[in-house]
Each structure stands twice: as structure tokens, then as C-alpha cells.
Scaffold this active site. Structure first.
Site, short mmCIF file in Angstrom:
data_model
loop_
_atom_site.label_atom_id
_atom_site.label_comp_id
_atom_site.label_asym_id
_atom_site.label_seq_id
_atom_site.Cartn_x
_atom_site.Cartn_y
_atom_site.Cartn_z
N HIS A 19 0.83 -1.20 0.00
CA HIS A 19 0.00 0.00 0.00
C HIS A 19 0.87 1.26 0.00
O HIS A 19 0.61 2.20 -0.74
CB HIS A 19 -0.92 0.01 1.23
CG HIS A 19 -1.97 -1.04 1.21
ND1 HIS A 19 -3.32 -0.77 1.23
CD2 HIS A 19 -1.88 -2.40 1.18
CE1 HIS A 19 -4.01 -1.90 1.21
NE2 HIS A 19 -3.15 -2.91 1.18
N ASP A 117 -6.31 5.49 2.83
CA ASP A 117 -6.47 4.08 2.50
C ASP A 117 -7.75 3.54 3.12
O ASP A 117 -8.56 4.28 3.67
CB ASP A 117 -5.22 3.32 2.99
CG ASP A 117 -4.82 2.17 2.11
OD1 ASP A 117 -5.71 1.56 1.48
OD2 ASP A 117 -3.62 1.87 2.04
#
Length: 436
Positions: A19, A117
Site C-alpha cells: 500500500h 487508504d
């Protein structure tokens, strides 16, 4: 572009390198367009990020947020790669404890936008109170978000008719066009336990995701209309949000640095001796874990295939072991490399013709391929299936269609100008849609 339109954009990824790296790539692309960046993560993760190009250093501020100490989370564990997967919920508890340090950041610096996120379900209300615009950035394709349904009803309130793993093995009823997007039964069982049900962090991953989508101003997706425009439109309809594709974020360069040159030269020397397109490259990402039976069958499948291979097999604490005598039996034909590797350089070498991976999205976004057949109930591998799949993709006549399709898709993936235009459009959107 006038100075008045320059933005201050903060980025706040989940604590996993699968990520953080795409977020970091996006940060650099926004900075290239003259905007100020604050990249928010924990101290150890900040230290492990790639170096910032000198021309962008004045625009990118790396902000360290201290990670709280949490029971069951090892000391100095700040990313998913630092822990076994069963301890990930405790990393999420620590991540939730970043609310305080993030508030301190907002006291001294108020960005125009924050790109975040799936994990900080608590962040959207904070941003609304401060008048800061929020982007949910999905590194996964629009087909993934579509499969999960509405952020409010299906994700947050769990008003989803799918209550058993078996229900996730067919495309959902709200996809109005032909689709094969569905889990295998073994995948659905794992997803239920890992993502859909409440875990030890106190929340399910689906609840976290639904909360950040429901509270954002815009959904940015790592995709392009040339691949999945119909799914992108469906995401917007399901969540009643604008959806902006940002391109595939292809890497700007081969990710080596000067201190890794000797390592790359050693690897390159071996690759140079192999025939063009003959080598299978194997890597399972920084967080993925193989069980001992999976690793055993995978290794013996590689041996059975007869193909040359380069395996990036990074050893972790309590790492599973290769079969006895495996490395000796494949010596010369196969290499097992147990430390960091310059993956982009390896995959760019002309001798590499195939990639065997765990199918993390940052990997499969750059390829066309097939799934190795697994046991439908428990997902276990068989060495024969590994060997057959590899030979089909690499050398068999029946696999020529896959190889031809991969060459065709390469043109799309490598179209830097096209992907730059998507980033330009995303930045323009942020400039024109800030919270008043």
C-alpha cells in the site's frame, strides 16, 4: 498554472508496503506537477521508503507519526511485513491509535486534500470538522469495489444477502453486465475470516472500507477506462460518489540504487546465461505467507516443470523450509535468492518470460495469466498443477494465446503518456473541487 492553484496534499496509507509504495508513487507524481506533499507514516516505515528524487525533495515532506505500543504487537513492528498475518489485527489497533498524532499534524498543517487508504474508518468525521477534502484511494480495481456492494448497506450495516462463503462464489446480482468476478470457495472462506467478519482489531476490514468510502469526497482508483470503464461507472452508482481513475501508476524507473549494484550484477550474470523468454520469475510479495505444504508443492512443481527459474524467496522469522535436496537438484537451472532483489530490473530482463506470484494487485496489474488450479475446498496446491500451468504459459502451443495477449497488453501498460494524462486529470479534479 497560477500559484494560487497550488495544492497541499497529504497521503496516509495503510501500514503495508504493498500500500505504501503505490501511495508514494502517487505522491511523487503529484509533486512533479508542482504541488506540496505531506506523506504520513510511522518512523520506521518512513526510513524504509525509496529515496526521493532530488528535484522533488523540496516539495515532499515525510511526516513521522509515532505508532502506539499495543499488546501482542512485537516491538519495532510497524508494517505488515514485520509480523505474521495472524497478528495483523493488532497492527490495525496500533494504526487506529494514530488519531492523536494525526490531530497534532493538523494543528500545524492543514492540507487542502488528504488521500487515505481503507483502514482509518475514524478519519472522515475528523476531516469534515476541519473542512479538509478527502480522497479514498483504492489500489484495487473497480471490479473489486463493485463486488463488495454499497458502502452503507452492504459494508457498514451488513445488509447483504450473502451470509455464507458459498454466496461469494458467484457474481453479485447488482452487476448489470456479464462478469466472471467471484471467489473460489477456498478464497471465500479465507476472505470471510480475514476481511468480512469482525477481527481482533474490533472492526471488520469491510466495515473500515465502507466507512472511508462513505465519508470521502471522491474515490480515486488505480485503473484506467481502457481496462474497466463499466466497473468504474458501477462503483460511482453504488456509492453515489465521483470516481476518478488515476492510471496504473507504472514505475518511472528500474528500482535499483547504487548500493545494490553488486547484487544486481550477480543476478544479471545468471540471467544473461539463459535463453530469451525462458525464465520463470517467482515472488510472493513482502506480506504474503506460504504454509509449509504450499511451499513444498510449489518447489516440487518448479522442479517437475523442467523450466529455468529465479525465485525471490525472502526468509522471515520462523520461515517455512524448502524440500530436502531441492536446491541441489535444480542447481544451474534454478536460483533461490533469499534477500532483497531489484524486481523491476529482473522482470525487465529479456530472459524472463513468465511471472509466478501470489496475485497481489501491484503485481497482476502488469500481466495477463492464468490461475494455478487448487483444491476447491481448502485451496491446497498440487505440484502437478504448478508444473502444468507453468509449461502452458511458457512453452506449450496451447498457451500461445496468453503470450500474445500479454504482448498486446504490454503496449497499454507501458503507455506513459496515457497514464500521465490520468494523473493530470486527477490533480485538476482536486484543484477544482476543494471544500470551500
Amino acid at each position: 498554472m497560477s500559484e494560487a492553484k497550488k495544492l497541499h496534499v497529504a497521503l496516509f496509507p495503510w501500514l503495508a508496503f504493498g500500500h505504501m509504495i503505490p501511495f508514494f508513487e502517487l505522491a511523487k507524481l503529484i509533486a512533479q506537477r508542482g504541488h506540496k506533499i505531506s506523506f504520513l507514516s510511522t518512523p520506521r516505515n518512513i526510513q524504509r521508503l525509496p529515496k526521493i528524487p532530488p528535484n522533488l525533495a523540496p516539495l515532499i515532506n515525510l511526516v513521522s507519526l509515532p505508532l502506539p505500543t499495543v499488546e501482542h504487537l512485537p516491538q519495532n513492528a510497524e508494517a505488515a511485513t514485520d509480523i505474521p498475518s495472524h497478528k495483523t489485527p493488532y497492527l490495525k489497533i496500533a494504526f487506529d491509535g494514530l488519531q492523536g498524532p494525526l490531530h497534532q499534524f493538523f494543528q500545524t498543517s492543514t492540507p487542502d486534500w488528504i488521500i487515505y487508504d481503507f483502514a482509518p474508518h475514524w478519519l472522515p468525521p475528523i476531516l469534515a470538522n476541519l473542512g479538509i477534502s478527502g480522497v479514498f484511494f483504492s489500489m484495487y480495481g473497480a471490479w473489486t469495489l463493485s463486488f463488495l456492494g454499497s458502502s452503507t448497506s452492504a459494508m457498514i450495516n451488513r445488509e447483504d444477502s450473502r451470509t455464507r462463503p458459498e454466496d461469494f462464489t458467484v457474481p453479485p446480482e447488482w452487476i448489470p453486465f456479464p462478469s466472471k468476478i467471484a471467489f473460489g470457495l477456498h478464497e471465500a472462506k479465507r476472505a470471510f475470516g480475514d476481511h468480512i467478519e469482525v477481527n481482533n482489531s474490533g472492526f471488520s476490514d469491510v466495515f473500515r472500507l465502507g466507512s472511508v468510502i462513505g465519508g470521502c469526497n471522491v474515490i480515486a482508483i488505480r485503473n484506467c477506462n481502457e481496462l474497466e470503464s463499466n466497473f468504474s461507472r458501477l462503483v460511482g452508482e453504488l456509492h453515489c460518489k465521483p470516481v476518478v481513475p488515476i492510471g496504473l501508476l507504472p514505475p518511472a524507473d528500474f528500482d535499483g540504487s547504487s548500493d545494490q549494484d553488486d547484487m544486481w550484477l550477480t543476478i544479471k550474470e545468471w540471467l544473461d546465461k539463459q535463453n530469451k523468454g525462458s525464465v520463470v520469475y517467482i515472488a510472493f510479495g513482502s506480506e504474503s505467507e506460504l504454509s509449509q505444504p504450499e511451499l513444498h508443492e510449489l518447489a516440487l512443481g518448479l522442479e517437475l516443470s523442467g523450466l529455468p527459474f529465479f525465485w525471490a524467496h525472502r526468509k522471515r522469522e520462523n520461515s517455512v523450509k524448502l524440500p530436502d535436496g531441492f536446491e541441489e537438484r535444480v542447481k544451474g537451472r534454478g536460483t533461490v535468492w533469499t534477500s532483497w532483489v531489484p524486481q523491476l530490473k529482473i522482470m525487465g530482463h529479456e530472459s524472463v518470460g513468465g511471472f509466478l506470484t501470489h496475485c497481489g494487485y501491484s503485481s497482476i496489474i502488469e500481466m495477463v495469466g492464468i490461475e494455478i488450479t487448487k483444491d476447491e475446498k481448502d485451496g491446497s496446491l498440487r505440484r502437478e498443477s504448478v508444473a502444468e500451468s507453468l509449461r502452458l504459459i511458457m512453452v506449450e502451443k496451447e498457451g500461445r494465446g496468453y503470450r500474445d495477449k500479454a504482448k498486446e497488453m504490454k503496449k497499454l501498460i507501458a503507455d506513459k503518456d496515457m497514464h500521465d494524462r490520468y494523473v493530470d486529470h486527477f490533480v485538476e479534479f482536486m484543484q477544482n473541487h476543494r471544500v470551500a
